[in-house]
Design a protein around this motif. Structure first.
Motif, short mmCIF file in Angstrom:
data_model
loop_
_atom_site.label_atom_id
_atom_site.label_comp_id
_atom_site.label_asym_id
_atom_site.label_seq_id
_atom_site.Cartn_x
_atom_site.Cartn_y
_atom_site.Cartn_z
N HIS A 260 53.65 33.15 36.15
CA HIS A 260 54.39 34.41 36.23
C HIS A 260 55.64 34.55 35.39
O HIS A 260 56.08 35.66 35.13
CB HIS A 260 54.72 34.71 37.69
CG HIS A 260 53.55 35.29 38.41
ND1 HIS A 260 52.50 34.51 38.82
CD2 HIS A 260 53.23 36.56 38.73
CE1 HIS A 260 51.58 35.28 39.38
NE2 HIS A 260 52.00 36.53 39.33
N CYS A 296 50.01 36.78 35.34
CA CYS A 296 51.16 37.59 34.93
C CYS A 296 52.01 36.97 33.84
O CYS A 296 52.71 37.69 33.12
CB CYS A 296 51.99 37.96 36.15
SG CYS A 296 51.20 39.32 37.03
N PHE A 313 43.21 36.69 37.34
CA PHE A 313 43.26 35.59 38.31
C PHE A 313 41.97 34.76 38.36
O PHE A 313 42.01 33.53 38.29
CB PHE A 313 43.57 36.19 39.69
CG PHE A 313 43.62 35.19 40.80
CD1 PHE A 313 44.59 34.21 40.84
CD2 PHE A 313 42.70 35.24 41.84
CE1 PHE A 313 44.65 33.29 41.88
CE2 PHE A 313 42.74 34.33 42.89
CZ PHE A 313 43.72 33.35 42.90
N CYS A 334 50.00 31.81 41.97
CA CYS A 334 48.61 32.15 41.63
C CYS A 334 47.87 31.07 40.83
O CYS A 334 46.86 31.34 40.19
CB CYS A 334 48.52 33.50 40.92
SG CYS A 334 49.20 34.84 41.92
N GLY A 473 49.66 43.82 36.62
CA GLY A 473 49.05 42.63 37.20
C GLY A 473 47.60 42.43 36.77
O GLY A 473 47.19 42.80 35.67
N CYS A 474 46.84 41.86 37.69
CA CYS A 474 45.46 41.52 37.35
C CYS A 474 44.57 42.76 37.26
O CYS A 474 43.53 42.73 36.61
CB CYS A 474 44.92 40.51 38.35
SG CYS A 474 45.71 38.90 38.11
N CYS A 516 53.25 41.83 37.79
CA CYS A 516 53.41 42.30 39.18
C CYS A 516 54.85 42.67 39.50
O CYS A 516 55.09 43.61 40.25
CB CYS A 516 52.90 41.26 40.15
SG CYS A 516 51.22 40.76 39.79
N LYS A 555 52.23 38.43 48.00
CA LYS A 555 53.07 39.29 47.16
C LYS A 555 52.53 40.72 47.16
O LYS A 555 53.29 41.69 47.13
CB LYS A 555 53.10 38.76 45.73
CG LYS A 555 53.88 37.49 45.55
CD LYS A 555 53.85 37.02 44.10
CE LYS A 555 52.47 36.54 43.71
NZ LYS A 555 52.34 36.29 42.26
#
Ligand code: XCC
Ligand code: SF4
Length: 662
Positions: A260, A296, A313, A334, A473-474, A516, A555
């Motif tokens: 991240h 991320c 992810f 993650c 994000g994902c 994120c 999260k």
């Protein structure tokens, strides 16, 4: 015995299907296959289990049953929810804290490899934080900004400063219900305290603490993380990149950055461009050094420098399975524990870098900001040395072009130009009905559902229905892999009104806004839309919905909670973690709607998510007395109209596009 899915049932991404087939042939397990054999605990899944003390754990599965201490289902579900929100907020916000310390170190010459890349963003922060700028150097300002940012975490009383960035009406609501966050750490600690055995027992009161904690993340830790990352590494603006496993290269040293934080990965990016290291790679038989991201960390470097994304992810194990990754460098969050044992089957070295994360089987090369570039070079050199150890490789030849980097600053500029940057055109497009509404489609992958399938289904449907989609994000990487983050490919699905607006402004209908923590950029966009006028005066008035259809992390719950408390209707898919308690479900539904105008709902059927989202958008439109959505009003031939429009001078083009607002 649970049904084991085929690769094609496990993911809609052809690169994933290819890699899962390859893994299956070699008898290697992945999160996909483990999800098939590891059924979720049915008691925990419904939040009917409490392990907050050691008289338990208690399972309350019968009507009227309580825990040993007498705790009811409602209390247990609220406590579990609140603790998840606290953990999620802590993760995001601790990332924000680290960014603040790096800013301080950069400003005071302690971290020479970092520079203030965006002084304009720094001035914006200074203004909100009350730091004087007149006659001062950028470093002096940055040092004070960092101090105040750091103080937000340990602040005990008053309000987190960024609360004042919310619409005035919103701030009033938060104060009225006592959920304006005081200090970031304080709110996390208080949730942990209140959910200890024998403390807070009233579900509504517990959920209020969860809300205050989440708000300290959304309007605190996460927002600081995004802002400071922009100051240090640049505010994103659109750039072209590629996504999916096909970005890995057969003849180059492949390094993947995963997690991240952008701090070390930015340095690794710098190191991969170092002529000495490139020459070193050449001397080892590689034609170059190729950097790609996952999760991320990927989004952070994708939106700023166009570093390709190897995937979201559920792609982390698949990347290792290619056999072509020399090093996977991970920081925080993650990162699956399965990576190191999987990597033992290949030459891939997993390298942990954070002071907070060590993984058994991985090499730990701790990053510290004082020698950042040096550490990055050491890591790159190790990866190069590992190139010779490659065995059999299998890189799927699959990737898609994308445009990413839509910060709110850029959207503002794109819509109005340098001199009249504003959200007016967007508000007008919504008011006129060309754009029906806005959806923020964010969050994770979850192997309990076919990877990216719900993201894909919803995004396509929204485009068809003239809904503008913003992503982080994902979820954003899912769209990127499918080509939806590119105007050319996405507009083919778009309805006439949305198509018209996007073609005229020159932006795709799916906007990749970052990582994120960058969900706070969406809060800012919504706030600016609310203050622009024409769509009410608070976030809850705007025809917009927040979705996390394939979420899995704590999260994500924190984000959903701060978004709902900020006035948004939020829908999450896959599972309902408070299914066991009607009381908590109604608290986060009708309860939050009454207090905050927003609400959180768990909806498992993707078709229902779509229907509920569109219904909410239309209901908000009606409440604002906007014309009902009617796609037949807008031009059928977007291209012809576009050709005509681009020939007009700027002012006339704007008038032609946005003039006739109902
Ligand atoms: Fe993690 Fe941010 Fe979820 Fe992706 S989306 S799986 S949290 S990387 Ni936030
Ligand atoms: Fe059981 Fe109460 Fe202890 Fe929870 S807090 S484990 S419900 S006794």
């Amino acid at each position: 015995m649970a049904k084991v899915r085929t690769p094609a049932e496990s993911s809609i991404d052809p690169a994933a299907v290819e890699m899962l087939t390859w893994a299956g042939e070699r008898g290697l397990s992945t999160a996909f296959s483990r999800a098939d054999t590891m059924q979720p605990c049915p008691i925990g899944a419904d939040s009917l289990c409490c392990k907050n003390c050691f008289m338990g754990p208690c399972r309350v599965v019968k009507e009227g049953q309580t825990g040993v201490c007498g705790a009811t289902v409602g209390t247990i579900a609220a406590r579990n929810f609140a603790r998840a929100v606290a953990a999620g907020s802590a993760a995001h916000s601790d990332h924000g804290r680290d960014m603040a310390f790096i800013l301080k170190a950069a400003a005071t010459g302690q971290a020479r490899d970092y520079k203030i890349r965006d002084p304009y963003k720094l001035f914006t922060m200074a203004e909100t934080l009350g730091v004087p700028t007149q006659g001062r150097t950028v470093e002096e300002i940055a040092s004070d900004v960092a101090d105040i940012a750091i103080s937000q975490f340990g602040q005990q009383t008053g309000e987190v400063v960024y609360v004042k960035r919310a619409p005035a009406k919103r701030q009033k609501i938060w104060r009225e219900f006592g959920v304006a966050p005081r200090g970031i750490d304080r709110e996390v600690v208080e949730v942990l305290h209140r959910t200890h055995i024998g403390d807070d027992q009233d579900p509504e009161h517990i959920m209020d603490a969860a809300v205050r904690c989440a708000l300290s993340d959304g309007w605190g830790g996460s927002m600081l993380a995004s802002d400071i990352s922009d100051v240090l590494f640049g505010t994103p603006s659109p750039l072209l990149a590629r996504a999916n496993l096909g970005v890995l290269k057969q003849d180059e040293v492949n390094i993947i950055i995963h997690g991240h934080e952008p701090t070390l990965s930015e340095m690794i990016l710098a190191a991969t461009g170092d002529p000495e290291l490139i020459a070193y790679a050449n001397s080892k038989g590689a034609t170059g050094i190729n950097l790609a991201g996952i999760c991320c960390t990927s989004n952070e470097t994708l939106v700023r420098q166009g570093v390709p994304s190897a995937g979201n992810f559920l792609h982390q194990e698949l990347a290792i399975l290619t056999g072509a990754v020399e090093a996977m460098v991970v920081d925080v969050q993650c990162i699956m524990q399965a990576l190191a044992p999987l990597a033992e089957n290949f030459h891939t070295e997993i390298i942990t870098t954070s002071k907070k994360v060590k993984i058994t089987g991985a090499t730990h090369i701790e990053f510290d900001e004082h020698h950042a570039l040096e550490t990055a070079k050491e890591i790159v050199r190790r990866a190069i040395d590992n190139f010779a150890n490659r065995g059999e490789t299998h890189i799927p030849d699959i990737s898609a072009d994308l445009v990413a980097g839509f910060s709110h600053e850029y959207i503002n500029y794109a819509l109005g130009g340098v001199f009249r940057g504003s959200f007016r055109p967007l508000n007008d497009a919504i008011a006129s009905g060309r754009i029906r509404g806005v959806v923020a489609n964010v969050g994770c992958n979850n192997p309990r559902v076919s990877q990216d399938s719900i993201h894909q289904y919803l995004v396509r449907e929204f485009l068809k229905n003239d809904v503008l989609v913003v992503e982080t994000g994902c979820g954003a990487i899912a769209s990127a892999k499918q080509g939806y983050s590119l105007g050319e490919s996405a507009l083919e699905y778009a309805g006439p009104g949305l198509r018209e607006v996007c073609e005229a402004v020159g932006m795709p209908p799916v906007l990749h806004m970052g990582s994120c923590v960058d969900n706070t950029r969406i809060l800012t966009v919504l706030t600016q839309m609310a203050s622009e006028g024409g769509l009410g005066d608070d976030i809850s008035d705007i025809p917009a919905v927040g979705l996390a259809p394939e979420w899995m992390s704590e999260k994500a719950l924190a984000i959903a909670t701060y978004a709902a408390a900020s006035g948004a209707y939020v829908i999450m898919g896959v599972t309902n973690p408070v299914r066991g308690s009607d009381e908590v479900q109604s608290l986060i539904g009708d309860g939050w709607r009454e207090k905050f105008g927003g609400r959180l709902e768990f909806v498992l059927d993707p078709a229902d998510i779509l229907q509920k989202t569109l219904a909410h958008i239309d209901e908000r439109r009606a409440a604002l007395k906007l014309p009902a959505y009617d796609p037949s009003k807008w031009g059928k031939s977007g291209d012809e109209r576009m050709l005509h429009l681009v020939q007009l001078p700027f002012a006339e083009r704007q008038a032609a596009m946005y003039g006739e607002v109902a």
